[in-house]
Enzyme design. Structure first.
Site, PDB file in Angstrom:
ATOM      1  CE  LYS A 190      55.234  -1.411  53.811  1.00  0.00           C
ATOM      2  NZ  LYS A 190      55.323  -2.450  54.884  1.00  0.00           N
ATOM      3  N   GLY A 243      51.972   4.906  61.844  1.00  0.00           N
ATOM      4  CA  GLY A 243      53.145   4.166  62.325  1.00  0.00           C
ATOM      5  C   GLY A 243      53.918   5.012  63.318  1.00  0.00           C
ATOM      6  CB  SER A 244      57.232   4.540  64.802  1.00  0.00           C
ATOM      7  OG  SER A 244      58.064   4.515  63.665  1.00  0.00           O
ATOM      8  N   GLY A 248      57.655   8.388  60.540  1.00  0.00           N
ATOM      9  CA  GLY A 248      56.944   9.584  60.059  1.00  0.00           C
ATOM     10  C   GLY A 248      57.922  10.649  59.597  1.00  0.00           C
ATOM     11  CD  GLU A 265      45.932   9.682  62.553  1.00  0.00           C
ATOM     12  OE1 GLU A 265      46.113   9.607  63.779  1.00  0.00           O
ATOM     13  OE2 GLU A 265      45.158  10.493  62.031  1.00  0.00           O
ATOM     14  CB  CYS A 299      48.978   4.937  68.483  1.00  0.00           C
ATOM     15  SG  CYS A 299      47.224   4.941  68.071  1.00  0.00           S
ATOM     16  CD  GLU A 400      54.436   4.755  70.587  1.00  0.00           C
ATOM     17  OE1 GLU A 400      55.220   4.768  69.615  1.00  0.00           O
ATOM     18  OE2 GLU A 400      53.207   4.852  70.465  1.00  0.00           O
TER      19      GLU A 400
HETATM   20  P1  NAD Z   1      56.715   1.545  61.909  1.00  0.00           P
HETATM   21  O1  NAD Z   1      56.789   3.023  61.713  1.00  0.00           O
HETATM   22  O2  NAD Z   1      57.958   0.806  62.151  1.00  0.00           O
HETATM   23  O3  NAD Z   1      56.032   0.850  60.638  1.00  0.00           O
HETATM   24  C1  NAD Z   1      54.782   1.250  60.169  1.00  0.00           C
HETATM   25  C2  NAD Z   1      54.697   0.968  58.685  1.00  0.00           C
HETATM   26  O4  NAD Z   1      55.669   1.771  58.015  1.00  0.00           O
HETATM   27  C3  NAD Z   1      55.005  -0.469  58.287  1.00  0.00           C
HETATM   28  O5  NAD Z   1      54.157  -0.843  57.224  1.00  0.00           O
HETATM   29  C4  NAD Z   1      56.449  -0.399  57.826  1.00  0.00           C
HETATM   30  O6  NAD Z   1      56.775  -1.396  56.888  1.00  0.00           O
HETATM   31  C5  NAD Z   1      56.485   0.967  57.186  1.00  0.00           C
HETATM   32  N1  NAD Z   1      57.807   1.604  57.149  1.00  0.00           N
HETATM   33  C6  NAD Z   1      58.845   1.415  58.005  1.00  0.00           C
HETATM   34  N2  NAD Z   1      59.884   2.206  57.654  1.00  0.00           N
HETATM   35  C7  NAD Z   1      59.481   2.901  56.557  1.00  0.00           C
HETATM   36  C8  NAD Z   1      60.096   3.890  55.748  1.00  0.00           C
HETATM   37  N3  NAD Z   1      61.330   4.324  55.980  1.00  0.00           N
HETATM   38  N4  NAD Z   1      59.391   4.409  54.718  1.00  0.00           N
HETATM   39  C9  NAD Z   1      58.122   4.007  54.487  1.00  0.00           C
HETATM   40  N5  NAD Z   1      57.495   3.062  55.199  1.00  0.00           N
HETATM   41  C10 NAD Z   1      58.164   2.521  56.246  1.00  0.00           C
HETATM   42  O7  NAD Z   1      55.652   1.320  63.070  1.00  0.00           O
HETATM   43  P2  NAD Z   1      55.205  -0.075  63.685  1.00  0.00           P
HETATM   44  O8  NAD Z   1      56.260  -0.542  64.596  1.00  0.00           O
HETATM   45  O9  NAD Z   1      54.716  -0.965  62.611  1.00  0.00           O
HETATM   46  O10 NAD Z   1      53.907   0.376  64.497  1.00  0.00           O
HETATM   47  C11 NAD Z   1      53.947   0.895  65.761  1.00  0.00           C
HETATM   48  C12 NAD Z   1      53.895   2.405  65.718  1.00  0.00           C
HETATM   49  O11 NAD Z   1      52.703   2.841  65.055  1.00  0.00           O
HETATM   50  C13 NAD Z   1      53.813   3.000  67.111  1.00  0.00           C
HETATM   51  O12 NAD Z   1      54.668   4.096  67.199  1.00  0.00           O
HETATM   52  C14 NAD Z   1      52.359   3.429  67.228  1.00  0.00           C
HETATM   53  O13 NAD Z   1      52.138   4.443  68.158  1.00  0.00           O
HETATM   54  C15 NAD Z   1      52.062   3.847  65.833  1.00  0.00           C
HETATM   55  N6  NAD Z   1      50.610   3.846  65.579  1.00  0.00           N
HETATM   56  C16 NAD Z   1      49.960   5.050  65.468  1.00  0.00           C
HETATM   57  C17 NAD Z   1      48.576   5.074  65.303  1.00  0.00           C
HETATM   58  C18 NAD Z   1      47.823   6.375  65.194  1.00  0.00           C
HETATM   59  O14 NAD Z   1      46.704   6.358  64.687  1.00  0.00           O
HETATM   60  N7  NAD Z   1      48.358   7.495  65.652  1.00  0.00           N
HETATM   61  C19 NAD Z   1      47.863   3.871  65.232  1.00  0.00           C
HETATM   62  C20 NAD Z   1      48.558   2.684  65.357  1.00  0.00           C
HETATM   63  C21 NAD Z   1      49.940   2.685  65.530  1.00  0.00           C
END
Ligand code: NAD
Length: 497
Positions: A190, A243-244, A248, A265, A299, A400
């Site tokens: 996804k 993601g965030s 998570g 991650e 990130c 962040e």
């Molecule tokens: P986000 O958590 O909003 O979204 C990430 C993904 O999760 C998207 O595909 C989104 O559609 C999906 N998502 C959102 N809510 C969800 C839910 N309730 N259930 C399942 N899936 C859901 O993050 P973002 O704004 O897209 O990305 C930025 C974040 O990602 C930052 O916090 C960044 O630090 C983190 N990030 C971490 C790494 C790492 O390797 N540690 C790498 C890149 C980005």
């Protein structure tokens, strides 16, 4: 460059709505709904994407399950290796298109050229191709009285739900696809709703391979619907999430239904520590781009810059100079060094932190505002920003931000900076700039993060683990350590007496 970007784009974005890859077929969403993806440099619509939802996730998980228990299960390790090597070649061959999609949809600057990063993308796939033939269990001689022979098997965990963010769409997708194929799992990917085009193009390349249908499925859509459906699905064995930290936490709760495995991650607020004996020129350039690169949408960005008091003022002046010198612009402009923020919503979040920094008493010595002049008017641009006089308790030093915003904090002793660097919910990256080898190693050991860079920042290699502790996540991507995230260990006992 084989074709100019202007020639490539109309072919890639031909006006037709993009579809979902399910069971080897390109299908519209079951609901028929679509949503727009936009260019953050201009605010213009690039394409319509299928709005996948629970029904599409059900179809994709079924297809992944059929592949996991059917023909894909019979693929030998060397065949999986060949699949990965073939995909690496396709990625190299089509890299200009893949990168171009990230440039227009995510806002990554075109400046290093359309082929920058091609080898790295292929190398990740080749690295995992190497592992495909080296996954094996062990034999064990148990100490219990009866004669026993015992061994372990490493088996694919099964159907993986992979959810990725928008800040590096292509590499995030490859970093999930590669270990899935190496370990013999299947997946439903996804992509992020803001940046799905390069993951979908990877799906088109995968469709060229001789793979059973359903090994890799791609469902675009929103996190609250498609993402939630995937994490709650009882037919999914593992979620691999990037993601965030807030998402998570939601994923961990959603995964409880069948106690599926979860690797995370997540976000960071990484400390980058500059000691007085450091080469200041190198430290300013390295630590500065450790914040501003990719418009700060990284990130592991080293956004808390702890600077030893003796060089603090000089460091602040030089960092501000660097920030002011960076050219902010349309991601397609070859002169652009810093592109846009991904979306209007994210722009509001970043500018909110700029206001909060000023309100809480920090001093913006560079940037501090949105940029709207000329061609920037319809895009989402923020000036690279340096805050001085930052205190540990300020929001800009704790949250962040995910924008080009550096917070500089002065310190006096090593013990003090260790304590302050670790006084955070996050634990992803960290940096140290010094010529004192003893201090460098002590800080590397004591900073509570998954990664520390010494006299450099943001270096990545498939052979090195990537991931964090505390609110930055569970598990590791890349390296030998990532494989176990996708494998179950089975113990087999044989009575020989
Ligand atoms: P986000 O958590 O909003 O979204 C990430 C993904 O999760 C998207 O595909 C989104 O559609 C999906 N998502 C959102 N809510 C969800 C839910 N309730 N259930 C399942 N899936 C859901 O993050 P973002 O704004 O897209 O990305 C930025 C974040 O990602 C930052 O916090 C960044 O630090 C983190 N990030 C971490 C790494 C790492 O390797 N540690 C790498 C890149 C980005």
């Amino acid at each position: 460059m084989s074709a100019g970007p202007q020639k490539l784009l109309p072919t890639l974005l031909d006006g037709a709505a993009k579809r979902l890859l399910i069971g080897g077929e390109w299908l519209p969403a079951a609901s028929g709904r679509t949503f727009a993806t936009i260019n953050p440099s201009t605010g213009e619509v690039l394409a319509q994407l299928a709005e996948g939802d629970r029904a599409d996730i059900d179809r994709a998980v079924d297809a992944a399950r059929r592949a996991a228990e059917g023909p894909w299960k019979r693929f030998k390790p060397a065949q999986r290796q060949n699949v990965l090597l073939a995909l690496a070649e396709l990625v190299l061959e089509h890299y200009e298109e893949l990168r171009l999609l990230d440039i227009v949809e995510m806002g990554a600057p075109i400046s290093p050229g359309l082929n920058a990063g091609a080898e790295e993308a292929a190398e990740t796939l080749r690295y995992y191709a190497g592992w495909a033939t080296k996954i094996h269990g062990e034999t064990v001689t148990p100490s219990i009285p009866d004669a026993f022979f015992a061994y372990t098997l490493k088996q694919p965990v099964g159907v993986v739900g992979a959810i990725v963010p928008w800040n590096a769409p292509l590499s995030a997708a490859i970093e999930k696809i590669a270990p899935v194929l190496a370990t013999g799992c299947t997946m439903v990917l996804k992509p992020a709703e803001e940046a799905s085009l390069s993951p979908l193009r990877i799906g088109e390349l995968i469709a060229k391979l001789d793979l059973p249908p359903g090994v890799v499925n791609i469902v675009t859509g929103y996190g609250e619907t498609a993402g939630v459906a995937l994490t709650e699905h009882l037919g999914v064995d593992k979620i691999a999430f990037t993601g965030s930290s807030v998402t998570g936490q939601q994923i961990v709760r959603a995964a409880a239904g069948n106690l599926k495995r979860v690797s995370l991650e997540l976000g960071g607020k990484s400390p980058d520590i500059i000691l007085a004996d450091a080469d200041l020129e190198e430290a300013v350039a390295g630590a500065g781009m450790g914040v501003f690169w990719n418009s700060g949408q990284v990130c592991c960005a080293g956004t808390r810059l702890f600077v030893e008091r003796a060089v603090h003022d000089e460091f602040v002046d030089r960092l501000a100079e660097l920030a002011r010198s960076l050219r902010v612009g349309d991601s397609m402009d070859p002169d652009t060094e810093i592109g846009p923020i991904i979306s209007e919503q994210q722009l509001r979040r970043v500018t909110g932190y700029l206001e909060s920094g000023c309100q809480q008493g920090a001093r913006a010595v560079a940037g501090g505002t949105r940029l709207t002049d000329g061609v920037l008017a319809n895009g989402f641009f923020v000036a690279p920003t340096v805050f001085a006089d930052v205190e540990d308790k300020m929001l800009i030093a704790r949250d962040e931000i995910f924008g080009p915003v550096a917070s500089v904090l002065a310190f006096d002793t090593i013990d003090e900076v260790i304590h302050r660097a670790n006084d955070t919910d996050f634990g992803l990256g960290g940096g140290v700039w010094t010529h004192d080898i003893g201090k460098a190693h002590r800080l590397a050991e004591e900073i509570r993060t998954g990664i520390v860079w010494i006299n450099t920042y943001n270096q990545f290699d498939p052979a090195m683990p990537f991931g964090g502790c505390k609110m930055s996540g569970w598990g590791r991507e890349m390296s030998i350590h990532s494989l176990d995230e996708y494998l179950n260990v089975k113990a087999v006992w044989v009575r020989t007496g």
